[in-house]
Write a protein that holds these residues in place. Structure first.
Motif, PDB file in Angstrom:
ATOM      1  N   PRO A  52       8.578   5.979  14.179  1.00 29.38           N
ATOM      2  CA  PRO A  52       7.496   6.022  15.150  1.00 29.38           C
ATOM      3  C   PRO A  52       6.101   6.056  14.528  1.00 29.38           C
ATOM      4  N   VAL A  53       6.019   6.335  13.234  1.00 27.91           N
ATOM      5  CA  VAL A  53       4.758   6.223  12.490  1.00 27.91           C
ATOM      6  C   VAL A  53       5.074   5.587  11.147  1.00 27.91           C
ATOM      7  N   GLN A  54       4.057   5.028  10.509  1.00 29.32           N
ATOM      8  CA  GLN A  54       4.253   4.436   9.188  1.00 29.32           C
ATOM      9  C   GLN A  54       4.374   5.554   8.156  1.00 29.32           C
ATOM     10  N   LEU A  55       5.470   5.535   7.406  1.00 32.34           N
ATOM     11  CA  LEU A  55       5.682   6.515   6.339  1.00 32.34           C
ATOM     12  C   LEU A  55       6.194   5.800   5.101  1.00 32.34           C
ATOM     13  N   PRO A  56       5.697   6.143   3.931  1.00 29.22           N
ATOM     14  CA  PRO A  56       4.526   6.985   3.742  1.00 29.22           C
ATOM     15  C   PRO A  56       3.280   6.277   4.289  1.00 29.22           C
ATOM     16  N   ARG A  57       2.310   7.054   4.687  1.00 34.02           N
ATOM     17  CA  ARG A  57       1.091   6.469   5.259  1.00 34.02           C
ATOM     18  C   ARG A  57       0.355   5.688   4.170  1.00 34.02           C
ATOM     19  N   ALA A  58      -0.023   4.463   4.483  1.00 29.85           N
ATOM     20  CA  ALA A  58      -0.626   3.551   3.503  1.00 29.85           C
ATOM     21  C   ALA A  58      -1.901   4.104   2.888  1.00 29.85           C
ATOM     22  N   GLU A  59      -2.680   4.849   3.650  1.00 31.33           N
ATOM     23  CA  GLU A  59      -3.965   5.331   3.140  1.00 31.33           C
ATOM     24  C   GLU A  59      -3.817   6.302   1.964  1.00 31.33           C
ATOM     25  N   ILE A  60      -2.629   6.812   1.728  1.00 27.34           N
ATOM     26  CA  ILE A  60      -2.422   7.692   0.571  1.00 27.34           C
ATOM     27  C   ILE A  60      -2.874   6.988  -0.707  1.00 27.34           C
ATOM     28  N   HIS A 108       5.750   9.454  -4.948  1.00 26.31           N
ATOM     29  CA  HIS A 108       5.508   8.618  -3.779  1.00 26.31           C
ATOM     30  C   HIS A 108       6.787   7.830  -3.529  1.00 26.31           C
ATOM     31  N   PRO A 109       7.323   7.839  -2.302  1.00 22.69           N
ATOM     32  CA  PRO A 109       8.625   7.217  -2.056  1.00 22.69           C
ATOM     33  C   PRO A 109       8.676   5.706  -2.239  1.00 22.69           C
ATOM     34  N   GLY A 111       6.906   5.118  -6.508  1.00 23.82           N
ATOM     35  CA  GLY A 111       7.769   5.646  -7.566  1.00 23.82           C
ATOM     36  C   GLY A 111       7.043   6.408  -8.653  1.00 23.82           C
ATOM     37  N   LYS A 112       5.795   6.793  -8.420  1.00 18.53           N
ATOM     38  CA  LYS A 112       5.025   7.582  -9.379  1.00 18.53           C
ATOM     39  C   LYS A 112       4.642   8.897  -8.724  1.00 18.53           C
ATOM     40  N   SER A 113       4.454   9.917  -9.560  1.00 19.48           N
ATOM     41  CA  SER A 113       4.057  11.213  -9.014  1.00 19.48           C
ATOM     42  C   SER A 113       2.639  11.116  -8.450  1.00 19.48           C
ATOM     43  N   PHE A 114       2.323  12.014  -7.546  1.00 20.81           N
ATOM     44  CA  PHE A 114       0.983  12.012  -6.974  1.00 20.81           C
ATOM     45  C   PHE A 114      -0.054  12.373  -8.027  1.00 20.81           C
ATOM     46  N   ALA A 115       0.321  13.169  -9.022  1.00 19.79           N
ATOM     47  CA  ALA A 115      -0.599  13.450 -10.131  1.00 19.79           C
ATOM     48  C   ALA A 115      -0.900  12.167 -10.905  1.00 19.79           C
ATOM     49  N   GLN A 116       0.129  11.366 -11.184  1.00 21.89           N
ATOM     50  CA  GLN A 116      -0.077  10.088 -11.885  1.00 21.89           C
ATOM     51  C   GLN A 116      -0.917   9.139 -11.052  1.00 21.89           C
ATOM     52  N   LEU A 117      -0.631   9.063  -9.760  1.00 18.79           N
ATOM     53  CA  LEU A 117      -1.387   8.176  -8.885  1.00 18.79           C
ATOM     54  C   LEU A 117      -2.862   8.578  -8.850  1.00 18.79           C
ATOM     55  N   TRP A 118      -3.130   9.896  -8.785  1.00 19.97           N
ATOM     56  CA  TRP A 118      -4.524  10.337  -8.777  1.00 19.97           C
ATOM     57  C   TRP A 118      -5.186  10.047 -10.132  1.00 19.97           C
ATOM     58  N   GLN A 119      -4.484  10.294 -11.213  1.00 22.11           N
ATOM     59  CA  GLN A 119      -5.027  10.056 -12.548  1.00 22.11           C
ATOM     60  C   GLN A 119      -5.411   8.588 -12.733  1.00 22.11           C
ATOM     61  N   ASN A 120      -4.656   7.684 -12.138  1.00 26.31           N
ATOM     62  CA  ASN A 120      -4.905   6.251 -12.278  1.00 26.31           C
ATOM     63  C   ASN A 120      -5.736   5.659 -11.146  1.00 26.31           C
TER      64      ASN A 120
END
Length: 179
Positions: free
Chosen positions: A110-118, A137-138, A141-150
């Motif tokens: 019923p909603v987009q998951l994971p939400r694209a704006e992440i 991130h489902p 495939g990278k951790s949220f720490a890695q995603l933020w770092q990059n």
């Protein structure tokens, strides 16, 4: 029991509505053994329209509600705080609550998951990385720490001083030792 992350945002009476949103989520979802965790609050420019700067944060909670029922509960809280369901996507907000993650679910309804704006908005990724640094991130495939770092963007983002109510089962940024 689902682990859920919600994005909260406001650019109208911002401090009031962020506090009210956290309080409402606390009343609805927090209890012994199911605390509500809140990231730091960040200020960022409006995206997609000319408007006042937003305050944003991410809340982590646990629930037995389905994705659809959780989304309905969030929309009811928004409406109770002056955000009409008919509001345009890119417009001022008293309180906006978006389901970002529900366990590791990947779906469009019923909603987009994971939400694209992440992956696209610093005001979502940064506080999410604070609360769930090692969680992957489902889809990416990278951790949220890695995603933020990059993360690379011109979006202006800075933490603001925000005093949350002292509520039982509420873990705030000063309580989060790894923030």
């Amino acid at each position: 029991m689902a682990q859920v992350f919600l994005g909260l945002g406001s650019n109208r009476r911002r401090y009031h509505h962020i506090a009210a949103g956290v309080r409402a989520l606390h009343q609805e979802f927090a209890s012994a053994g199911k605390p509500l965790r809140v990231a730091r609050v960040y200020e960022s420019e409006a995206i997609g329209f000319a408007g006042n700067d937003f305050l944003n944060t991410v809340v982590q909670l646990q629930t037995e509600l389905s994705i659809g029922d959780l989304s309905k509960a969030c929309k009811a809280i928004e409406r109770a705080h002056g955000h009409p369901s008919s509001a345009a996507k890119y417009s001022p907000r008293t309180l906006d609550i978006d389901v970002l993650l529900y366990n590791q679910e990947v779906c469009e309804t019923p909603v987009q998951l994971p939400r694209a704006e992440i992956l696209h908005n610093a005001f979502v990724l940064r506080p999410l990385a604070e609360l769930a640094a090692e969680l992957e991130h489902p889809v990416a495939g990278k951790s949220f720490a890695q995603l933020w770092q990059n993360y690379r963007s011109e979006q202006r983002l800075h933490a603001v001083d925000f005093k949350f109510e002292d509520l039982p089962y509420l873990i705030t940024p000063t309580d989060n030792k790894d923030s």
